[in-house]
Motif scaffolding. Sequence first.
Motif, short mmCIF file in Angstrom:
data_model
loop_
_atom_site.label_atom_id
_atom_site.label_comp_id
_atom_site.label_asym_id
_atom_site.label_seq_id
_atom_site.Cartn_x
_atom_site.Cartn_y
_atom_site.Cartn_z
N TRP A 9 -44.12 -41.97 8.26
CA TRP A 9 -43.06 -42.71 7.56
C TRP A 9 -43.30 -42.68 6.06
CZ3 TRP A 9 -43.73 -47.70 10.91
CH2 TRP A 9 -43.24 -47.47 12.20
N CYS A 10 -44.57 -42.85 5.66
CA CYS A 10 -44.91 -42.90 4.24
C CYS A 10 -44.66 -41.57 3.54
CB CYS A 10 -46.36 -43.33 4.05
SG CYS A 10 -46.64 -45.08 4.43
N THR A 11 -44.77 -40.49 4.27
CA THR A 11 -44.51 -39.16 3.69
C THR A 11 -43.07 -38.72 3.91
OG1 THR A 11 -45.25 -38.04 5.70
CG2 THR A 11 -46.91 -38.42 3.97
N ASN A 12 -42.29 -39.58 4.56
CA ASN A 12 -40.88 -39.30 4.86
C ASN A 12 -40.69 -38.07 5.74
OD1 ASN A 12 -38.62 -41.10 3.51
ND2 ASN A 12 -40.43 -41.14 2.20
N SER A 13 -41.71 -37.72 6.53
CA SER A 13 -41.54 -36.63 7.49
C SER A 13 -40.94 -37.15 8.79
CB SER A 13 -42.86 -35.90 7.73
OG SER A 13 -43.84 -36.80 8.19
N ALA A 14 -40.94 -38.46 8.96
CA ALA A 14 -40.27 -39.13 10.09
C ALA A 14 -39.77 -40.47 9.58
CB ALA A 14 -41.24 -39.33 11.24
N GLN A 15 -38.81 -41.04 10.30
CA GLN A 15 -38.23 -42.32 9.88
C GLN A 15 -38.32 -43.33 11.03
OE1 GLN A 15 -37.41 -42.74 6.73
NE2 GLN A 15 -37.95 -40.58 6.44
N PRO A 16 -38.61 -44.58 10.70
CA PRO A 16 -38.63 -45.62 11.74
C PRO A 16 -37.21 -45.97 12.17
CG PRO A 16 -39.01 -46.60 9.59
CD PRO A 16 -38.97 -45.11 9.39
N SER A 17 -37.09 -46.49 13.37
CA SER A 17 -35.79 -46.95 13.84
C SER A 17 -35.37 -48.18 13.03
CB SER A 17 -35.86 -47.33 15.32
OG SER A 17 -36.69 -48.48 15.48
N VAL A 18 -34.10 -48.54 13.13
CA VAL A 18 -33.62 -49.73 12.43
C VAL A 18 -34.36 -50.97 12.93
CG1 VAL A 18 -31.61 -51.21 12.07
CG2 VAL A 18 -31.35 -48.73 11.96
N LYS A 19 -34.55 -51.05 14.23
CA LYS A 19 -35.30 -52.19 14.80
C LYS A 19 -36.70 -52.25 14.20
CE LYS A 19 -37.07 -54.10 19.08
NZ LYS A 19 -37.28 -53.92 20.51
N ARG A 20 -37.36 -51.10 14.09
CA ARG A 20 -38.71 -51.06 13.55
C ARG A 20 -38.71 -51.41 12.06
NH1 ARG A 20 -43.32 -51.41 16.29
NH2 ARG A 20 -43.09 -49.52 17.48
N LEU A 21 -37.66 -51.01 11.33
CA LEU A 21 -37.57 -51.38 9.92
C LEU A 21 -37.58 -52.89 9.75
CD1 LEU A 21 -34.99 -48.91 8.33
CD2 LEU A 21 -37.38 -49.22 7.65
N PHE A 22 -36.87 -53.60 10.63
CA PHE A 22 -36.85 -55.05 10.56
C PHE A 22 -38.24 -55.62 10.88
CE2 PHE A 22 -32.34 -54.54 10.35
CZ PHE A 22 -31.89 -55.66 9.68
N GLU A 23 -38.94 -55.02 11.81
CA GLU A 23 -40.31 -55.47 12.13
C GLU A 23 -41.23 -55.24 10.93
OE1 GLU A 23 -41.19 -53.15 15.61
OE2 GLU A 23 -39.97 -54.41 16.90
N ILE A 24 -41.09 -54.09 10.28
CA ILE A 24 -41.90 -53.78 9.10
C ILE A 24 -41.62 -54.79 7.99
CG2 ILE A 24 -42.29 -52.08 7.26
CD1 ILE A 24 -41.52 -49.92 9.42
N SER A 25 -40.34 -55.11 7.79
CA SER A 25 -39.99 -56.05 6.73
C SER A 25 -40.60 -57.43 6.97
CB SER A 25 -38.47 -56.16 6.57
OG SER A 25 -37.88 -56.88 7.63
N LYS A 26 -40.68 -57.84 8.23
CA LYS A 26 -41.30 -59.13 8.54
C LYS A 26 -42.80 -59.09 8.26
CE LYS A 26 -37.93 -60.73 11.85
NZ LYS A 26 -37.58 -61.01 13.23
N VAL A 27 -43.44 -58.02 8.66
CA VAL A 27 -44.89 -57.89 8.44
C VAL A 27 -45.19 -57.87 6.94
CG1 VAL A 27 -46.85 -56.31 8.66
CG2 VAL A 27 -45.37 -56.74 10.64
N LEU A 28 -44.38 -57.16 6.17
CA LEU A 28 -44.63 -57.02 4.73
C LEU A 28 -43.97 -58.14 3.91
CD1 LEU A 28 -44.31 -53.16 4.32
CD2 LEU A 28 -46.39 -54.54 4.57
N GLU A 29 -43.26 -59.01 4.59
CA GLU A 29 -42.60 -60.15 3.95
C GLU A 29 -41.69 -59.73 2.80
OE1 GLU A 29 -46.05 -62.57 3.02
OE2 GLU A 29 -45.90 -63.56 4.98
N VAL A 30 -40.81 -58.76 3.10
CA VAL A 30 -39.81 -58.30 2.14
C VAL A 30 -38.46 -58.22 2.84
CG1 VAL A 30 -41.42 -56.96 0.74
CG2 VAL A 30 -40.21 -55.84 2.61
N ASP A 31 -37.40 -58.23 2.05
CA ASP A 31 -36.07 -57.99 2.59
C ASP A 31 -36.03 -56.56 3.11
OD1 ASP A 31 -33.21 -57.05 2.45
OD2 ASP A 31 -32.91 -59.15 1.90
N VAL A 32 -35.43 -56.36 4.25
CA VAL A 32 -35.39 -55.03 4.86
C VAL A 32 -34.79 -53.99 3.91
CG1 VAL A 32 -33.16 -55.30 6.04
CG2 VAL A 32 -34.92 -53.81 7.03
N ARG A 33 -33.88 -54.42 3.04
CA ARG A 33 -33.26 -53.48 2.09
C ARG A 33 -34.27 -52.90 1.11
NH1 ARG A 33 -28.54 -57.50 0.39
NH2 ARG A 33 -30.36 -58.84 0.55
#
Length: 70
Positions: free
Chosen positions: A37-61
Amino acid sequence: MSKNIYNRIKSVLAEKGKTNIDLAGSLNITPETVSSWCTNSAQPSVKRLFEISKVLEVDVRMLLVSTKEQ
């Protein structure tokens, strides 16, 4: 040929002082998945993006590159 950048996961991890391993552990996934994901060779699903935003405490946008012209 330039690679398209779709997400800002790598940048947000750096801003938060977190590593790929930290995020992977919080999501119960492999560090290699986060790395792709960090190298943009793959992308997380929308559901996973929301999980990432919660873990990192940022707005998903904040995890996506804006398509709006500056």
